[in-house]
Write a protein that holds these residues in place. Structure first.
Motif, PDB file in Angstrom:
ATOM      1  N   PHE A  72       6.597   3.833   4.536  1.00 10.70           N
ATOM      2  CA  PHE A  72       7.601   4.738   3.961  1.00 10.70           C
ATOM      3  C   PHE A  72       8.549   3.996   3.018  1.00 10.70           C
ATOM      4  N   ALA A  73       8.911   2.766   3.377  1.00 10.05           N
ATOM      5  CA  ALA A  73       9.796   1.991   2.506  1.00 10.05           C
ATOM      6  C   ALA A  73       9.101   1.635   1.197  1.00 10.05           C
ATOM      7  N   LEU A  88       0.821  -1.205   0.000  1.00 11.45           N
ATOM      8  CA  LEU A  88       0.000   0.000   0.000  1.00 11.45           C
ATOM      9  C   LEU A  88       0.858   1.260   0.000  1.00 11.45           C
ATOM     10  N   GLY A  89       1.990   1.222   0.695  1.00 12.52           N
ATOM     11  CA  GLY A  89       2.894   2.358   0.644  1.00 12.52           C
ATOM     12  C   GLY A  89       3.441   2.586  -0.747  1.00 12.52           C
ATOM     13  N   ALA A  90       3.739   1.499  -1.468  1.00 16.49           N
ATOM     14  CA  ALA A  90       4.207   1.623  -2.849  1.00 16.49           C
ATOM     15  C   ALA A  90       3.102   2.130  -3.763  1.00 16.49           C
ATOM     16  N   ALA A 113      12.023  11.180  -7.396  1.00 21.72           N
ATOM     17  CA  ALA A 113      12.874  11.573  -6.269  1.00 21.72           C
ATOM     18  C   ALA A 113      12.399  10.864  -5.008  1.00 21.72           C
ATOM     19  N   LEU A 114      13.348  10.392  -4.206  1.00 23.57           N
ATOM     20  CA  LEU A 114      13.023   9.744  -2.953  1.00 23.57           C
ATOM     21  C   LEU A 114      12.626  10.787  -1.910  1.00 23.57           C
ATOM     22  N   SER A 137       8.714   2.407  -4.649  1.00 19.48           N
ATOM     23  CA  SER A 137       7.952   2.806  -5.842  1.00 19.48           C
ATOM     24  C   SER A 137       8.586   4.010  -6.528  1.00 19.48           C
ATOM     25  N   ALA A 138       9.029   4.984  -5.724  1.00 20.56           N
ATOM     26  CA  ALA A 138       9.667   6.164  -6.315  1.00 20.56           C
ATOM     27  C   ALA A 138      10.967   5.792  -7.014  1.00 20.56           C
TER      28      ALA A 138
END
Length: 520
Positions: free
Chosen positions: A207-208, A150-152, A220-221, A213-214
């Motif tokens: 966050f990871a 879900l974070g990705a 940009a991370l 995904s970024a």
């Protein structure tokens, strides 16, 4: 060996060796990177191999010899990872699930509940040390995996925040009132309180996932991941969290400890992100970090337990940690190929070497420590320092020989070091091994008892009057293991002996020439 034979190796990860004193070796975690390997390399065949062979991980069967299975959540994660690795689509597109915003919102709200949910079937331990079948589904690994996905994909913070608050309120309310406590007689549902460490692990997963995904989409991370090595160290600390600082004791009914560290899922996450963002160097970094922490903590636990007499519970040592770090790191580095297509894997030989060296040094150190005491402890410390000195000397010697055009290839040396470790472990534990081999003499009496009354009487004396079928089966397994190790050692020496002899002769000749040159 035919490479297709690894398709049938999945059930091997279901075995859980019995814990020895303060040490454990939990192999099921390794099925996830193994699933990525099979899916990427064999496609649908790899997914089917995980789907069928991984079924062994679903039920749990335990005994004095260890256990099999008991990790249904890891089975589902491995199956999903194999399917993602087998798809021809770019990895960044696979991480956009679910596509509908409403479904993503509800999944973000529900994911924290998986972190505190456990469903199982109770049952007392059978008498006489018999096999103990059971079933338990701890949803927390599945919850962490879902939060990463879900974070990705991009989850709304409001849904995740509401889910964490609701899961914490439900878990703590039920726990403080003694509701949903585990029953040992029937199907039960257990909802544990949401610990602060679990919240940290959930946020780290989100966050990871966003950073992964970024990275794969060449965006940009976020600032949190712009210095990945520092974040990896923080995640390793979140996983490692030694017992004295990882928990706060509280005097509350049904709750004795509040955890602020010790999240098992943080180690695979740290290793995967290190490999993804920094390639082979990231794998080496996280593997060396975890191996060093494990080795140092092993010595601390042994020394403190011996000196303090068990007055402080320092926790155990997970010996599989360096292997988990290396495996998930390699999986992350391979995933980076989806973006750049170039990952230097020649450097990944070092993590394998470090893990192997760690186990050999640890095994020999434990053998030296024996019953403890200042003399044995000093010898164990000197042995570790000696191993480090030998490694440094070997590296310098290799460079000096390479400069003269006499480089020694690494071929055959890894199995030679393994054989040395096996022989050294047997020699260091010779009294124990001798006692076990003496017990295995019962297997010689077994066929003789069919036509010899003396052998039959000796066999009954060995089992105190009544032959124990389970103990006999355990002896057969132990004998098979000793036989396999012996045959593999002899076969390995026969195959690698000439190469090792040639290399050693070249090293001796070079050292003589170097010494004569220095004298001259």
């Amino acid at each position: 060996m035919d490479t297709w034979s690894i398709l049938f190796a999945t059930p091997l990860f279901a075995y859980r060796p019995p814990s020895a004193a303060f040490f454990s070796f939990y192999t099921p975690y390794l099925i996830v990177p193994f699933a990525a390997l099979l899916g990427r390399r064999y496609g649908v065949s790899g997914v089917v191999s995980i789907a069928l062979g991984g079924l062994v991980l679903v039920p749990s069967i335990s005994g004095h010899w260890g256990g099999i299975g008991g990790s249904p959540a890891l089975y589902l994660i491995a199956l999903a990872v194999a399917a993602i690795a087998a798809t021809p689509r770019p990895l960044a597109e696979c991480l956009r699930w679910p596509e509908e915003d409403r479904a993503a919102w509800w999944l973000g709200f529900a994911a924290p509940f998986l972190l505190v949910l456990y469903v199982g079937v109770g049952g007392g331990r059978p008498p006489g040390g018999a096999l103990q079948p059971s079933f338990g589904f701890g949803f927390s690994p599945l919850g962490y995996f879902l939060l990463f996905v879900l974070g990705a994909r991009g989850v709304r913070p409001t849904s995740l925040l509401l889910g964490l608050v609701a899961a914490a309120a439900l878990g703590w309310t039920l726990t403080l009132n003694g509701v949903f406590m585990r029953s040992q007689s029937a199907l039960y549902v257990s909802i544990s309180p949401l610990q602060p460490s679990t919240v940290l692990g959930a946020l780290a997963m989100v966050f990871a996932g966003a950073a992964a995904s970024a990275f794969l989409s060449e965006r940009a991370l976020n600032k949190f991941w712009q210095r990945p090595y520092w974040v990896v160290v923080a995640l390793v600390l979140l996983w490692f969290g030694p017992r004295p600082i990882s928990a706060i004791p509280v005097d509350v009914e049904f709750v004795r400890v509040i955890y602020i560290l010790q999240v098992a899922a943080a180690l695979p996450l740290a290793a995967f992100m290190a490999g993804l963002l920094r390639g082979a160097r990231g794998v080496i970094f996280v593997t060396a970090l975890v191996a060093g922490l494990t080795l140092v903590w092993t010595l601390v636990v042994l020394v403190m337990e011996d000196s303090l007499g068990g007055r402080f519970n320092l926790g155990g040592v997970a010996l599989e940690a360096p292997f988990v770090a290396a495996a998930f790191g390699v999986m992350g580095a391979k995933a980076a190929e989806f973006r750049s297509g170039q990952v230097d894997f020649r450097m990944l030989r070092l993590p394998t070497f470090l893990a192997l060296l760690f186990l050999l040094a640890l095994g020999a150190t434990l053998a030296i420590l024996g019953e403890g005491g200042p003399v044995r402890t000093t010898l164990a410390a000197l042995f570790v320092l000696g191993v480090i000195a030998v490694v440094i000397a070997a590296v310098r010697l290799h460079r000096a020989m390479a400069a003269k055009g006499l480089a020694i290839t690494s071929e055959k040396w890894a199995p030679f070091v393994v054989i040395l470790g096996v022989v050294g472990s047997v020699v260091a534990n010779l009294p124990v091994v001798g006692g076990q081999l003496k017990q295995l003499f019962v297997l010689v009496l077994l066929p003789l008892s069919l036509f010899s009354s003396w052998a039959k009487a000796e066999l009954r004396n060995a089992f105190d009057g009544e032959i124990d079928g389970e103990a006999l089966a355990f002896m057969l397994v132990a004998a098979a293991v000793y036989l396999i190790v012996f045959v593999a050692t002899v076969r390995g020496v026969w195959r690698i002996g000439p190469k090792i002899y040639t290399d050693v002769s070249r090293i001796i000749a070079f050292l003589r020439q170097w010494r004569q040159g220095r004298v001259a």
